[in-house]
Scaffold this motif. Structure first.
Motif, PDB file in Angstrom:
ATOM      1  N   GLY A  57       0.802  -1.224   0.000  1.00  0.00           N
ATOM      2  CA  GLY A  57       0.000   0.000   0.000  1.00  0.00           C
ATOM      3  C   GLY A  57       0.831   1.268   0.000  1.00  0.00           C
ATOM      4  N   LEU A  58       2.169   1.141   0.008  1.00  0.00           N
ATOM      5  CA  LEU A  58       2.994   2.352   0.051  1.00  0.00           C
ATOM      6  C   LEU A  58       3.010   3.072  -1.281  1.00  0.00           C
ATOM      7  N   SER A 112       6.928  12.338 -10.817  1.00  0.00           N
ATOM      8  CA  SER A 112       7.428  13.712 -10.824  1.00  0.00           C
ATOM      9  C   SER A 112       8.897  13.640 -11.196  1.00  0.00           C
ATOM     10  N   LEU A 113       9.406  14.689 -11.792  1.00  0.00           N
ATOM     11  CA  LEU A 113      10.833  14.701 -12.134  1.00  0.00           C
ATOM     12  C   LEU A 113      11.659  14.731 -10.859  1.00  0.00           C
ATOM     13  N   SER A 114      12.928  14.352 -11.031  1.00  0.00           N
ATOM     14  CA  SER A 114      13.819  14.187  -9.886  1.00  0.00           C
ATOM     15  C   SER A 114      13.579  15.192  -8.763  1.00  0.00           C
ATOM     16  N   ALA A 115      13.611  16.472  -9.099  1.00  0.00           N
ATOM     17  CA  ALA A 115      13.614  17.444  -8.012  1.00  0.00           C
ATOM     18  C   ALA A 115      12.289  18.178  -7.856  1.00  0.00           C
ATOM     19  N   SER A 116      11.349  17.973  -8.776  1.00  0.00           N
ATOM     20  CA  SER A 116      10.130  18.774  -8.691  1.00  0.00           C
ATOM     21  C   SER A 116       9.146  18.152  -7.720  1.00  0.00           C
ATOM     22  N   GLY A 117       8.165  18.901  -7.334  1.00  0.00           N
ATOM     23  CA  GLY A 117       7.114  18.363  -6.479  1.00  0.00           C
ATOM     24  C   GLY A 117       7.518  18.266  -5.025  1.00  0.00           C
ATOM     25  N   GLU A 161       5.284  11.265  -0.006  1.00  0.00           N
ATOM     26  CA  GLU A 161       5.366   9.846  -0.380  1.00  0.00           C
ATOM     27  C   GLU A 161       5.424   9.619  -1.887  1.00  0.00           C
ATOM     28  N   ALA A 162       4.707  10.443  -2.671  1.00  0.00           N
ATOM     29  CA  ALA A 162       4.738  10.273  -4.130  1.00  0.00           C
ATOM     30  C   ALA A 162       6.158  10.539  -4.657  1.00  0.00           C
TER      31      ALA A 162
END
Length: 225
Positions: free
Chosen positions: A3-4, A10-15, A185-186
């Protein structure tokens, strides 16, 4: 660990909610061939097909591709761990573990030859400093065009990636609740999935080393079949 995984890219550093890194970010010089490779990697990541994104681009040097991605994973883990350092303390994590069955002791083979038991923050500090020193060593990770990679490059890269995996394993096992509270978490899942697909593509980490997150790794793989 079921469930994790949340299917989000998302790109490496975004989000990221925070741009705080644990160690200084390792920059690949703009205008260099390695910088172009990194841009290529980010563009293919954006397509959403991670299995394809990790493949060696046509005509490129395998060592250089592994070097660029190793630097990128160092930066990603640096940032992910940077977001939870306040929760990873001598008191909360007196040993470096990935669940009750896996405990890591630190040795770098030069300054500390005999493995020592230490807290997770101390271990991760040793580990990330050690990785940083390898990445900054021009004889190991040459950034200039035409400078060859050393003969032992692949074994150095494998050791770096094996150790970086332990930081992911510690975060998942001991700090996932904090990651969720921070809504990271995403970002963590995408970064880890990218990392696993990469090391699987080039067979860079022994399966036994991946055991602490085996269930999650199988889950990530099954979503892509």
């Amino acid at each position: 660990l079921s469930g994790l995984f949340c299917n989000h890219l998302s790109l490496s550093a975004s989000g990221s909610r925070s741009s705080k890194t644990f160690k200084p970010k390792k920059n690949i010089p703009e205008g260099s061939h390695q910088y172009e490779l990194l841009k290529h990697a980010e563009a293919t990541l954006g397509s959403g097909n991670l299995r394809q994104a990790v493949m060696l681009p046509e005509g490129e040097d395998l060592n250089e591709w592994i070097a660029v991605n190793t630097v990128d994973f160092f930066n990603q883990i640096n940032m992910l761990y940077g977001t939870i350092t306040e929760f990873c303390t001598e008191a909360s994590c007196p040993v470096m573990s990935a669940g009750p069955r896996y405990e890591y002791h630190w040795a770098d083979g030069t300054n500390i030859k005999k493995p020592i038991k230490c807290s997770a923050p101390k271990y991760i500090d040793y580990l990330m400093t050690w990785v940083q020193d390898q990445l900054d060593d021009e004889t190991l990770f040459p950034s200039k065009i035409g400078v060859p990679f050393p003969k032992n490059f692949m074994s150095v890269a494998k050791t770096i990636l094996k150790r970086l995996f332990r930081v992911y394993a510690h975060i998942y096992h001991q700090h996932f609740d904090s990651v969720m509270r921070l809504q990271e978490e995403a970002h963590l899942n995408t970064s880890f999935k990218h990392f696993i697909f990469f090391v699987q593509e080039f067979n860079l980490i022994d399966r036994r080393e991946l055991a602490p997150l085996q269930e999650l790794i199988e889950k990530l793989g099954s979503k892509d079949r």
